[in-house]
Design a protein around this motif. Structure first.
Motif, PDB file in Angstrom:
ATOM      1  N   VAL A 215       0.843  -1.203   0.000  1.00 26.18           N
ATOM      2  CA  VAL A 215       0.000   0.000   0.000  1.00 26.18           C
ATOM      3  C   VAL A 215       0.877   1.250   0.000  1.00 26.18           C
ATOM      4  CG1 VAL A 215      -1.802   1.266   1.243  1.00 26.18           C
ATOM      5  CG2 VAL A 215      -1.907  -1.234   1.095  1.00 26.18           C
ATOM      6  N   GLU A 216       1.960   1.226   0.772  1.00 28.18           N
ATOM      7  CA  GLU A 216       2.901   2.350   0.772  1.00 28.18           C
ATOM      8  C   GLU A 216       3.474   2.564  -0.621  1.00 28.18           C
ATOM      9  OE1 GLU A 216       5.043   5.557   2.240  1.00 28.18           O
ATOM     10  OE2 GLU A 216       3.523   4.391   3.308  1.00 28.18           O
ATOM     11  N   ALA A 217       3.769   1.474  -1.331  1.00 27.11           N
ATOM     12  CA  ALA A 217       4.349   1.573  -2.676  1.00 27.11           C
ATOM     13  C   ALA A 217       3.377   2.212  -3.659  1.00 27.11           C
ATOM     14  CB  ALA A 217       4.785   0.186  -3.157  1.00 27.11           C
ATOM     15  N   TYR A 218       2.143   1.703  -3.720  1.00 28.80           N
ATOM     16  CA  TYR A 218       1.234   2.306  -4.700  1.00 28.80           C
ATOM     17  C   TYR A 218       0.757   3.682  -4.257  1.00 28.80           C
ATOM     18  CZ  TYR A 218      -3.096   0.274  -2.498  1.00 28.80           C
ATOM     19  OH  TYR A 218      -4.129  -0.083  -1.674  1.00 28.80           O
ATOM     20  N   GLY A 219       0.747   3.936  -2.967  1.00 24.45           N
ATOM     21  CA  GLY A 219       0.417   5.278  -2.503  1.00 24.45           C
ATOM     22  C   GLY A 219       1.494   6.288  -2.877  1.00 24.45           C
TER      23      GLY A 219
ATOM     24  N   ARG B 204      10.310  13.770  -9.130  1.00 26.14           N
ATOM     25  CA  ARG B 204      11.470  12.868  -9.210  1.00 26.14           C
ATOM     26  C   ARG B 204      11.826  12.323  -7.834  1.00 26.14           C
ATOM     27  NH1 ARG B 204      16.394  13.856  -7.802  1.00 26.14           N
ATOM     28  NH2 ARG B 204      16.123  16.108  -7.822  1.00 26.14           N
ATOM     29  N   THR B 205      11.833  13.174  -6.825  1.00 28.15           N
ATOM     30  CA  THR B 205      12.204  12.695  -5.495  1.00 28.15           C
ATOM     31  C   THR B 205      11.126  11.776  -4.922  1.00 28.15           C
ATOM     32  OG1 THR B 205      11.302  14.641  -4.337  1.00 28.15           O
ATOM     33  CG2 THR B 205      13.625  14.744  -5.048  1.00 28.15           C
ATOM     34  N   ILE B 206       9.887  12.035  -5.238  1.00 36.16           N
ATOM     35  CA  ILE B 206       8.803  11.141  -4.812  1.00 36.16           C
ATOM     36  C   ILE B 206       8.941   9.804  -5.525  1.00 36.16           C
ATOM     37  CG2 ILE B 206       6.314  10.788  -4.764  1.00 36.16           C
ATOM     38  CD1 ILE B 206       6.072  13.910  -4.537  1.00 36.16           C
ATOM     39  N   CYS B 207       9.297   9.845  -6.801  1.00 35.51           N
ATOM     40  CA  CYS B 207       9.521   8.618  -7.567  1.00 35.51           C
ATOM     41  C   CYS B 207      10.643   7.806  -6.945  1.00 35.51           C
ATOM     42  CB  CYS B 207       9.836   8.960  -9.024  1.00 35.51           C
ATOM     43  SG  CYS B 207      10.131   7.511 -10.049  1.00 35.51           S
ATOM     44  N   ARG B 208      11.711   8.461  -6.541  1.00 37.24           N
ATOM     45  CA  ARG B 208      12.826   7.751  -5.896  1.00 37.24           C
ATOM     46  C   ARG B 208      12.363   7.084  -4.600  1.00 37.24           C
ATOM     47  NH1 ARG B 208      16.677   6.392  -9.335  1.00 37.24           N
ATOM     48  NH2 ARG B 208      17.893   8.118 -10.109  1.00 37.24           N
ATOM     49  N   ARG B 209      11.479   7.757  -3.873  1.00 38.70           N
ATOM     50  CA  ARG B 209      10.946   7.148  -2.646  1.00 38.70           C
ATOM     51  C   ARG B 209      10.099   5.927  -2.992  1.00 38.70           C
ATOM     52  NH1 ARG B 209       6.399   9.126   0.064  1.00 38.70           N
ATOM     53  NH2 ARG B 209       6.861  11.219  -0.726  1.00 38.70           N
ATOM     54  N   ALA B 210       9.278   6.043  -4.045  1.00 33.65           N
ATOM     55  CA  ALA B 210       8.483   4.892  -4.488  1.00 33.65           C
ATOM     56  C   ALA B 210       9.393   3.725  -4.843  1.00 33.65           C
ATOM     57  CB  ALA B 210       7.610   5.283  -5.681  1.00 33.65           C
ATOM     58  N   GLU B 211      10.489   4.033  -5.522  1.00 30.22           N
ATOM     59  CA  GLU B 211      11.436   2.988  -5.903  1.00 30.22           C
ATOM     60  C   GLU B 211      12.008   2.300  -4.656  1.00 30.22           C
ATOM     61  OE1 GLU B 211      15.389   2.495  -8.737  1.00 30.22           O
ATOM     62  OE2 GLU B 211      14.776   4.506  -8.113  1.00 30.22           O
TER      63      GLU B 211
ATOM     64  N   VAL C  97       9.415   0.000  -3.218  1.00 26.36           N
ATOM     65  CA  VAL C  97       9.241  -1.193  -4.043  1.00 26.36           C
ATOM     66  C   VAL C  97      10.413  -2.158  -3.853  1.00 26.36           C
ATOM     67  CG1 VAL C  97       9.031  -2.050  -6.426  1.00 26.36           C
ATOM     68  CG2 VAL C  97       7.677  -0.090  -5.687  1.00 26.36           C
ATOM     69  N   VAL C  98      11.620  -1.637  -3.673  1.00 22.03           N
ATOM     70  CA  VAL C  98      12.770  -2.502  -3.370  1.00 22.03           C
ATOM     71  C   VAL C  98      12.497  -3.268  -2.075  1.00 22.03           C
ATOM     72  CG1 VAL C  98      15.193  -2.494  -2.628  1.00 22.03           C
ATOM     73  CG2 VAL C  98      14.500  -1.195  -4.653  1.00 22.03           C
ATOM     74  N   SER C  99      12.003  -2.577  -1.060  1.00 24.12           N
ATOM     75  CA  SER C  99      11.681  -3.249   0.204  1.00 24.12           C
ATOM     76  C   SER C  99      10.579  -4.280   0.016  1.00 24.12           C
ATOM     77  CB  SER C  99      11.265  -2.226   1.266  1.00 24.12           C
ATOM     78  OG  SER C  99      12.330  -1.367   1.573  1.00 24.12           O
ATOM     79  N   LEU C 100       9.557  -3.922  -0.759  1.00 20.08           N
ATOM     80  CA  LEU C 100       8.462  -4.847  -1.029  1.00 20.08           C
ATOM     81  C   LEU C 100       8.972  -6.094  -1.746  1.00 20.08           C
ATOM     82  CD1 LEU C 100       5.427  -5.543  -1.135  1.00 20.08           C
ATOM     83  CD2 LEU C 100       5.315  -4.203  -3.260  1.00 20.08           C
TER      84      LEU C 100
ATOM     85  N   LEU D  99      10.671  -2.220 -11.033  1.00 21.03           N
ATOM     86  CA  LEU D  99      11.872  -1.482 -10.617  1.00 21.03           C
ATOM     87  C   LEU D  99      12.577  -0.796 -11.787  1.00 21.03           C
ATOM     88  CD1 LEU D  99      13.213  -3.703  -7.734  1.00 21.03           C
ATOM     89  CD2 LEU D  99      12.401  -1.348  -7.583  1.00 21.03           C
ATOM     90  N   PRO D 100      12.780  -1.460 -12.929  1.00 17.18           N
ATOM     91  CA  PRO D 100      13.382  -0.730 -14.051  1.00 17.18           C
ATOM     92  C   PRO D 100      12.535   0.476 -14.476  1.00 17.18           C
ATOM     93  CG  PRO D 100      13.491  -3.078 -14.479  1.00 17.18           C
ATOM     94  CD  PRO D 100      12.649  -2.886 -13.241  1.00 17.18           C
ATOM     95  N   TYR D 101      11.217   0.305 -14.450  1.00 11.94           N
ATOM     96  CA  TYR D 101      10.346   1.417 -14.845  1.00 11.94           C
ATOM     97  C   TYR D 101      10.517   2.599 -13.891  1.00 11.94           C
ATOM     98  CZ  TYR D 101       6.476   4.386 -15.966  1.00 11.94           C
ATOM     99  OH  TYR D 101       5.742   5.494 -16.309  1.00 11.94           O
ATOM    100  N   LEU D 102      10.456   2.352 -12.603  1.00 13.15           N
ATOM    101  CA  LEU D 102      10.575   3.447 -11.644  1.00 13.15           C
ATOM    102  C   LEU D 102      11.958   4.092 -11.692  1.00 13.15           C
ATOM    103  CD1 LEU D 102       8.633   1.916  -8.629  1.00 13.15           C
ATOM    104  CD2 LEU D 102       7.918   3.870 -10.048  1.00 13.15           C
ATOM    105  N   ASN D 103      12.979   3.291 -11.889  1.00 10.15           N
ATOM    106  CA  ASN D 103      14.327   3.844 -12.003  1.00 10.15           C
ATOM    107  C   ASN D 103      14.417   4.763 -13.224  1.00 10.15           C
ATOM    108  OD1 ASN D 103      17.059   4.182 -11.309  1.00 10.15           O
ATOM    109  ND2 ASN D 103      17.660   2.543 -12.683  1.00 10.15           N
ATOM    110  N   ARG D 104      13.889   4.307 -14.334  1.00  8.75           N
ATOM    111  CA  ARG D 104      13.928   5.127 -15.541  1.00  8.75           C
ATOM    112  C   ARG D 104      13.018   6.343 -15.417  1.00  8.75           C
ATOM    113  NH1 ARG D 104      16.601   2.531 -16.034  1.00  8.75           N
ATOM    114  NH2 ARG D 104      16.411   0.854 -17.513  1.00  8.75           N
TER     115      ARG D 104
END
Length: 179
Positions: free
Chosen positions: A28-32, A124-131, A134-137, A148-153
């Protein structure tokens, strides 16, 4: 249909095709967080980027809905769209095209310049947090390996998009000055 259901009043939410879970679980944290990134892009679009950039940002916002659906759907379902390598390739194509308009970076830059660029840096910084979430998930449960490749890109794209917003507006990037 009412906007409120009261089903989340006890701190739980339902996953697509899955169980009810606490609202503070990593999924939920990831998609939020992906949704926060989408909202920040919406603010950047409301600030008035040039029409070409705005069209690409609109496509990215639609892709982020796919990211959210993918993350909110732990079970395989033919009805849920999934992040694909094609989506990542789209971002790479956009990055490559925008970089042809930009001078190579010679130093670190600070978030800022135009309002559009500043909001894209925030996204961008919010995207990095999402990434990171997702790594933790991914360390705890199976996820789509394309996420992960999508969020990194995407974070790379948002950085270049911020630079292009400044360049097209005739505003220099804000250089970092060592103290």
């Amino acid at each position: 249909m009412k906007i409120y259901t009261r089903t989340g009043d006890t701190g739980e939410t339902g996953l697509f095709g899955g169980p009810r879970v606490r609202k503070d679980v990593l999924r939920v944290e990831a998609y939020g967080t992906a949704d926060e990134c989408n909202s920040a892009i919406g603010v950047a679009r409301a600030a008035g980027p040039d029409p070409m950039l705005d069209a690409v940002l609109a496509e990215v916002q639609n892709q982020l809905f796919v990211v959210g659906a993918d993350l909110a759907s732990p079970n395989d379902s033919p009805y849920i769209p999934r992040v694909s390598a094609t989506m990542t390739a789209f971002l790479e194509e956009q990055i490559d095209a925008m970089e042809t308009e930009l001078a190579p970076l010679q130093q670190f830059i600070l978030p800022g310049g135009t309002t559009v660029a500043a909001y894209l840096h925030l996204a961008r910084t919010i995207c990095r947090r999402a990434e990171r979430v997702v790594v933790s998930l991914a360390a705890e449960e199976a996820i789509n390996p394309e996420l992960l490749p999508y969020l990194n890109r995407l974070s790379d794209f948002l950085f270049v998009a911020a630079r292009i917003a400044n360049a097209r507006a005739g505003v220099d990037d804000v250089p970092w000055r060592k103290p």
